[in-house]
Design an enzyme around this catalytic site. Structure first.
Site, PDB file in Angstrom:
ATOM      1  N   SER A   1       0.865  -1.171   0.000  1.00 30.32           N
ATOM      2  CA  SER A   1       0.000   0.000   0.000  1.00 30.32           C
ATOM      3  C   SER A   1       0.903   1.222   0.000  1.00 30.32           C
ATOM      4  O   SER A   1       2.087   1.134   0.356  1.00 30.32           O
ATOM      5  CB  SER A   1      -0.875  -0.008   1.262  1.00 30.32           C
ATOM      6  OG  SER A   1      -1.472   1.250   1.497  1.00 30.32           O
TER       7      SER A   1
ATOM      8  N   TYR B   1      -2.604  -1.269  10.315  1.00 31.26           N
ATOM      9  CA  TYR B   1      -2.439  -1.420   8.869  1.00 31.26           C
ATOM     10  C   TYR B   1      -1.105  -0.832   8.409  1.00 31.26           C
ATOM     11  O   TYR B   1      -0.358  -1.466   7.653  1.00 31.26           O
ATOM     12  CB  TYR B   1      -3.605  -0.730   8.161  1.00 31.26           C
ATOM     13  CG  TYR B   1      -3.688  -0.975   6.675  1.00 31.26           C
ATOM     14  CD1 TYR B   1      -4.273  -2.136   6.173  1.00 31.26           C
ATOM     15  CD2 TYR B   1      -3.205  -0.042   5.756  1.00 31.26           C
ATOM     16  CE1 TYR B   1      -4.375  -2.363   4.814  1.00 31.26           C
ATOM     17  CE2 TYR B   1      -3.298  -0.258   4.388  1.00 31.26           C
ATOM     18  CZ  TYR B   1      -3.885  -1.417   3.924  1.00 31.26           C
ATOM     19  OH  TYR B   1      -3.976  -1.630   2.574  1.00 31.26           O
TER      20      TYR B   1
END
Length: 260
Positions: A142, A155
């Site tokens: 990401s 995350y």
């Protein structure tokens, strides 16, 4: 380009994973799908992909939060197809909360799926790839593998960890014809992001429209979502001979987000 190869794509019953599986299948790779969802819908997806591309497509569900299940998924793929040449660690989850309120069980779950599962699948897949002298490992990271955002402690930590895992595997496998890279998308319009929008709206006291305009696409100078097709195209390239010298690379595909 990939005729005779086999690819395992985790989290591939929808979204980015499914599109990557389809792109690899179009290049001739046999596919092992993996993920969650309704059994009837998954079978329709599997059969449809097989019919459209003419390759063999199978499905195996696995609780990737458990080490044994990750290893079993790799072993089952190798047994069914006789090989596992391409491993794409795509399965992931997200939760948005201020850190002082972050549920411990959510932290543990995100770490297990987003970081530990790729370790376990790579650990299981690497010996046969080394024996074959060829392999492609792609991790779906990401933009949060490179930068942070508030309220996403688990995350961001997991995706930063995935970048480190990628580099380590790349160094260990470099002399065996195996590459390991991480693709780092910005915001993509998927079910995961749709859920993030709702969670972020709640956490920040904003409307969902405000979150899209002022939080999500504000981060991407293009002011556009990244598409699943763009991500899949990059994955296919990383499997090609042209990318044989690209390893240990953390590749943003984020509309300029991490260029700030």
């Amino acid at each position: 380009m990939l005729k005779g190869k086999t690819a395992l794509v985790t989290g591939s019953t929808s979204g980015i994973g499914l599109d990557m599986a389809e792109a690899l299948a179009r290049e001739g790779a046999n596919i092992m799908l993996n993920g969650l969802g309704d059994a009837t819908e998954i079978e329709a997806t599997r059969a449809g992909l097989e019919k459209r591309t003419g390759v063999k497509v199978s499905f195996m569900g696995a609780n990737l939060m458990k080490a044994d299940a990750c290893a079993d998924l790799v072993a089952a793929t190798q047994k069914e197809f006789g090989t596992l040449d391409i491993l794409i660690n795509n399965a992931g989850m997200q939760f948005v909360s201020p850190i002082e309120e972050f549920p411990v069980e959510k932290w543990d779950a995100i770490m297990a799926l987003n970081l530990s599962a790729p370790f376990h699948t790579i650990r299981a897949a690497l010996p046969a790839m080394k024996d074959a002298g060829w392999g492609r490992i792609i991790n779906t990271g990401s933009a949060h593998s490179l930068v942070a955002s508030p309220f996403k402690s688990a995350y961001v930590a997991a995706k930063h960890g995935l970048a480190g895992l990628t580099k380590t595997v790349a160094l260990e496998a470099a002399e065996h014809g195996i590459t390991c890279n991480t693709i780092c998308p910005g915001y993509v319009s998927t079910e995961l992001v749709d859920a993030q929008i709702a969670d972020t709206a709640k956490a920040r006291g904003m409307t969902e429209k405000e979150v899209i305009q002022k939080v999500i696409l504000e981060a991407q100078p293009t002011r556009e979502f990244v598409t699943v097709e763009q991500i899949s195209g990059l994955a296919v390239f990383l499997c090609s001979d042209a990318a044989a010298s690209m390893t240990g690379v953390i590749l943003p595909i984020d509309g300029g987000w991490t260029a700030h």
